[in-house]
Design a protein around this motif. Structure first.
Motif, PDB file in Angstrom:
ATOM      1  N   THR A  12      40.769  54.403 103.944  1.00  0.00           N
ATOM      2  CA  THR A  12      41.220  53.611 102.804  1.00  0.00           C
ATOM      3  C   THR A  12      42.541  52.924 103.170  1.00  0.00           C
ATOM      4  N   GLN A  13      42.980  52.043 102.269  1.00  0.00           N
ATOM      5  CA  GLN A  13      44.234  51.318 102.499  1.00  0.00           C
ATOM      6  C   GLN A  13      45.413  52.304 102.546  1.00  0.00           C
ATOM      7  N   VAL A  14      46.342  52.039 103.467  1.00  0.00           N
ATOM      8  CA  VAL A  14      47.517  52.913 103.634  1.00  0.00           C
ATOM      9  C   VAL A  14      48.735  52.236 102.998  1.00  0.00           C
ATOM     10  N   PRO A  15      49.461  52.943 102.133  1.00  0.00           N
ATOM     11  CA  PRO A  15      50.644  52.353 101.496  1.00  0.00           C
ATOM     12  C   PRO A  15      51.731  51.995 102.522  1.00  0.00           C
ATOM     13  N   GLU A  16      52.522  51.027 102.171  1.00  0.00           N
ATOM     14  CA  GLU A  16      53.496  50.475 103.112  1.00  0.00           C
ATOM     15  C   GLU A  16      54.521  51.509 103.609  1.00  0.00           C
ATOM     16  N   ASP A  17      55.016  52.371 102.715  1.00  0.00           N
ATOM     17  CA  ASP A  17      56.014  53.350 103.152  1.00  0.00           C
ATOM     18  C   ASP A  17      55.458  54.273 104.235  1.00  0.00           C
ATOM     19  N   ALA A  18      54.194  54.645 104.097  1.00  0.00           N
ATOM     20  CA  ALA A  18      53.578  55.510 105.112  1.00  0.00           C
ATOM     21  C   ALA A  18      53.422  54.753 106.428  1.00  0.00           C
ATOM     22  N   LEU A  19      53.036  53.486 106.350  1.00  0.00           N
ATOM     23  CA  LEU A  19      52.903  52.671 107.572  1.00  0.00           C
ATOM     24  C   LEU A  19      54.242  52.562 108.283  1.00  0.00           C
ATOM     25  N   LEU A 252      52.367  61.714  99.421  1.00  0.00           N
ATOM     26  CA  LEU A 252      52.389  62.772  98.407  1.00  0.00           C
ATOM     27  C   LEU A 252      53.509  62.538  97.405  1.00  0.00           C
ATOM     28  N   ARG A 253      54.606  61.916  97.881  1.00  0.00           N
ATOM     29  CA  ARG A 253      55.681  61.547  96.955  1.00  0.00           C
ATOM     30  C   ARG A 253      55.157  60.542  95.927  1.00  0.00           C
ATOM     31  N   LEU A 254      54.367  59.562  96.408  1.00  0.00           N
ATOM     32  CA  LEU A 254      53.790  58.570  95.482  1.00  0.00           C
ATOM     33  C   LEU A 254      52.926  59.261  94.433  1.00  0.00           C
ATOM     34  N   ILE A 255      52.099  60.205  94.893  1.00  0.00           N
ATOM     35  CA  ILE A 255      51.184  60.902  93.981  1.00  0.00           C
ATOM     36  C   ILE A 255      51.968  61.739  92.969  1.00  0.00           C
ATOM     37  N   VAL A 263      46.638  59.892  88.309  1.00  0.00           N
ATOM     38  CA  VAL A 263      45.851  59.392  89.453  1.00  0.00           C
ATOM     39  C   VAL A 263      44.361  59.575  89.161  1.00  0.00           C
ATOM     40  N   TRP A 264      43.993  60.761  88.690  1.00  0.00           N
ATOM     41  CA  TRP A 264      42.571  61.008  88.368  1.00  0.00           C
ATOM     42  C   TRP A 264      42.076  60.035  87.302  1.00  0.00           C
ATOM     43  N   GLU A 265      42.892  59.848  86.258  1.00  0.00           N
ATOM     44  CA  GLU A 265      42.466  59.003  85.139  1.00  0.00           C
ATOM     45  C   GLU A 265      42.338  57.541  85.578  1.00  0.00           C
ATOM     46  N   ARG A 266      43.269  57.101  86.423  1.00  0.00           N
ATOM     47  CA  ARG A 266      43.220  55.713  86.908  1.00  0.00           C
ATOM     48  C   ARG A 266      41.898  55.475  87.642  1.00  0.00           C
ATOM     49  N   ALA A 267      41.489  56.455  88.461  1.00  0.00           N
ATOM     50  CA  ALA A 267      40.235  56.305  89.210  1.00  0.00           C
ATOM     51  C   ALA A 267      39.034  56.305  88.265  1.00  0.00           C
ATOM     52  N   ARG A 268      39.107  57.154  87.235  1.00  0.00           N
ATOM     53  CA  ARG A 268      38.016  57.198  86.252  1.00  0.00           C
ATOM     54  C   ARG A 268      37.806  55.827  85.620  1.00  0.00           C
ATOM     55  N   HIS A 336      37.125  53.137  95.028  1.00  0.00           N
ATOM     56  CA  HIS A 336      38.274  52.907  94.131  1.00  0.00           C
ATOM     57  C   HIS A 336      39.105  54.172  94.132  1.00  0.00           C
ATOM     58  N   MET A 337      39.838  54.332  95.218  1.00  0.00           N
ATOM     59  CA  MET A 337      40.723  55.499  95.349  1.00  0.00           C
ATOM     60  C   MET A 337      41.987  55.067  96.075  1.00  0.00           C
ATOM     61  N   GLY A 338      42.989  55.955  96.035  1.00  0.00           N
ATOM     62  CA  GLY A 338      44.238  55.629  96.712  1.00  0.00           C
ATOM     63  C   GLY A 338      44.913  54.445  96.052  1.00  0.00           C
ATOM     64  N   ILE A 339      45.321  53.451  96.884  1.00  0.00           N
ATOM     65  CA  ILE A 339      46.036  52.310  96.300  1.00  0.00           C
ATOM     66  C   ILE A 339      45.118  51.149  95.934  1.00  0.00           C
ATOM     67  N   VAL A 340      43.817  51.372  95.987  1.00  0.00           N
ATOM     68  CA  VAL A 340      42.903  50.342  95.472  1.00  0.00           C
ATOM     69  C   VAL A 340      43.225  50.164  93.986  1.00  0.00           C
ATOM     70  N   ASP A 341      43.426  48.907  93.578  1.00  0.00           N
ATOM     71  CA  ASP A 341      43.869  48.696  92.196  1.00  0.00           C
ATOM     72  C   ASP A 341      42.922  47.791  91.415  1.00  0.00           C
ATOM     73  N   GLU A 342      43.331  47.489  90.199  1.00  0.00           N
ATOM     74  CA  GLU A 342      42.486  46.688  89.303  1.00  0.00           C
ATOM     75  C   GLU A 342      42.119  45.342  89.918  1.00  0.00           C
ATOM     76  N   LEU A 343      43.115  44.711  90.550  1.00  0.00           N
ATOM     77  CA  LEU A 343      42.836  43.377  91.103  1.00  0.00           C
ATOM     78  C   LEU A 343      41.896  43.463  92.305  1.00  0.00           C
ATOM     79  N   ASP A 344      42.013  44.541  93.084  1.00  0.00           N
ATOM     80  CA  ASP A 344      41.064  44.720  94.201  1.00  0.00           C
ATOM     81  C   ASP A 344      39.635  44.768  93.661  1.00  0.00           C
TER      82      ASP A 344
END
Ligand SMILES: *Cc1c(COP(=O)(O)O)cnc(C)c1O
Length: 384
Positions: A12-19, A252-255, A263-268, A336-344
């Motif tokens: 999945t897509q990797v957030p910028e801070d982790a990169l 994990l800090r982001l989570i 996070v769970w609800e956003r994915a739902r 639709h997990m991680g940083i995948v968002d509404e616009l994606d």
């Protein structure tokens, strides 16, 4: 050249801070700095899994975690029940076979969910089963299994309940301690938004006790070696993939900042929006009990699926996943997990329509995104 948009259920897509964290110079791992970072990552993992027990970090893909969840708990010649409802669940059977473990399969048609009553019946027939192997989110079919209900059934028996949450952990509700799960495996490259390379294994007290009695067919994956290094300032028996663990700590800090329940609800919600969009486009959702972290979509018989997926990538840079095993050419899968968002999701739905239109398929342009935005705006209930 379109932007690359990774929409597969792993990686999945990797957030910028982790990169950015992984771009730094490599430091040594037997240091106080590493142990501090490792301790933080372990706390974050426990939070994601919802356990106060141990989580082991292995340098391997998710399958290494699965292997450890077999060899440490079931002896050669022992019996295991496998809830085989997809390509990844089959892997449990393959691993058991490789280590001389007898497998009793509950075979469930791909796309359907495991029925807890059938698990109870199988356990009654096989009281000598040492463990039950199941899956939280079966990424090959897009089904989310009712792990909570299955755990309730397994808890009534002597067997351990072992869950492949390689993709589901961190995106689908799962409460290790409260639900009474014994062993749970997560991979780094799915909902935890890292590159492939780490596996995480949560182990209950009951499972550790069982492990004491098993002469593990393992060396590198002997989990007790890892557990023994966790006391005090935590460390690892072998060189840890510490640059990945540093990136993990970022994610994990982001989570933690967002809150795991959010996070769970956003994915739902994203799952509901995706399914509403797919249905409005005139396509069919494949899974009968859809998972929160990905949507599997049936490819119409008269559509050239390979050309469709190729166009999505060539024209829009959108990489979705095709089918696996006998579902190859029959479905495709959108994560639709991680940083995948509404616009994606809205963009992917619109791109699907444009590609279908280009291929001469009849579509009402905008229908998918319209239906999805209705869900995102809260205008459509949770029934979708
Ligand atoms: C990805 C995945 C696996 C395999 O993990 P690897 O990291 O490829 O070894 C197993 N089970 C599920 C449910 C998965 O999504």
């Amino acid at each position: 050249m379109p932007k690359y948009r990774l929409m597969t259920p792993g990686p999945t897509q990797v957030p910028e801070d982790a990169l950015l964290r992984m771009a730094r110079q490599v430091t040594h791992h037997r240091t106080a700095e590493f142990r501090e970072l490792f301790a933080e990552a372990l706390e974050g993992l426990k939070y994601v899994v919802q356990t106060s027990g141990d989580v082991i970090v292995l340098t391997s893909s998710g399958t290494g975690g699965m292997e450890s969840a077999v060899t440490n708990f079931v002896p050669r010649g022992g019996k295991a029940i496998v809830l085989e409802a997809g390509r990844f669940a089959e892997r449990w059977s393959e691993i058991c076979a490789a280590f001389g473990i007898e497998v009793v399969k509950l075979e469930v048609p791909w796309g359907e969910a495991v029925d807890p009553a059938q698990v109870a019946a199988l356990l009654a027939d096989h009281p000598d089963a040492v463990a039950v192997y199941g899956t939280l989110m079966e990424s090959s079919t897009g089904v989310g299994h009712d792990v909570k209900a299955i755990a309730e059934v397994v808890r009534e028996s002597d067997a351990l309940f072992v869950v492949d949450a390689i993709s589901g952990g961190g995106v689908m509700e799962c409460r290790f301690d409260d639900w009474g799960i014994d062993v749970l495996v997560i991979g780094s490259q799915k909902a935890l938004m890292l590159p492939p390379g780490l596996a995480f294994v949560a182990v209950s007290e009951k499972a550790w006790q069982r492990a004491e009695a098993v002469d593990a067919q393992a060396f590198y994956f002997d989990l007790k070696q890892y557990r023994d290094k966790l006391a005090g300032d935590p460390d690892t028996p072998f060189t840890p993939a510490h640059t990945m663990i540093a990136a993990l700590a970022e994610n994990l800090r982001l989570i933690r900042r967002e809150g795991i329940e959010t996070v769970w609800e956003r994915a739902r919600v994203l799952g509901r929006a995706t399914r509403a969009g797919i249905t409005a486009i005139g396509l069919e959702v494949f899974a009968q009990r859809p998972a929160d972290g990905l949507t599997s979509v049936r490819l119409p018989d008269d559509l050239d699926g390979a050309a469709f997926l190729k166009s999505l990538e060539a024209r829009f840079g959108i990489k979705v996943a095709g089918g696996q095993g006998h579902l190859k050419g029959k479905i495709f899968r959108i994560a639709h997990m991680g940083i995948v968002d509404e616009l994606d999701i809205l963009g992917t739905l619109a791109a699907i329509e444009l590609v279908l239109d280009q291929m001469g398929w009849h579509v009402e342009l905008g229908a998918g995104a319209t239906a999805a935005t209705q869900v995102l705006a809260g205008r459509v209930g949770s029934a979708v």
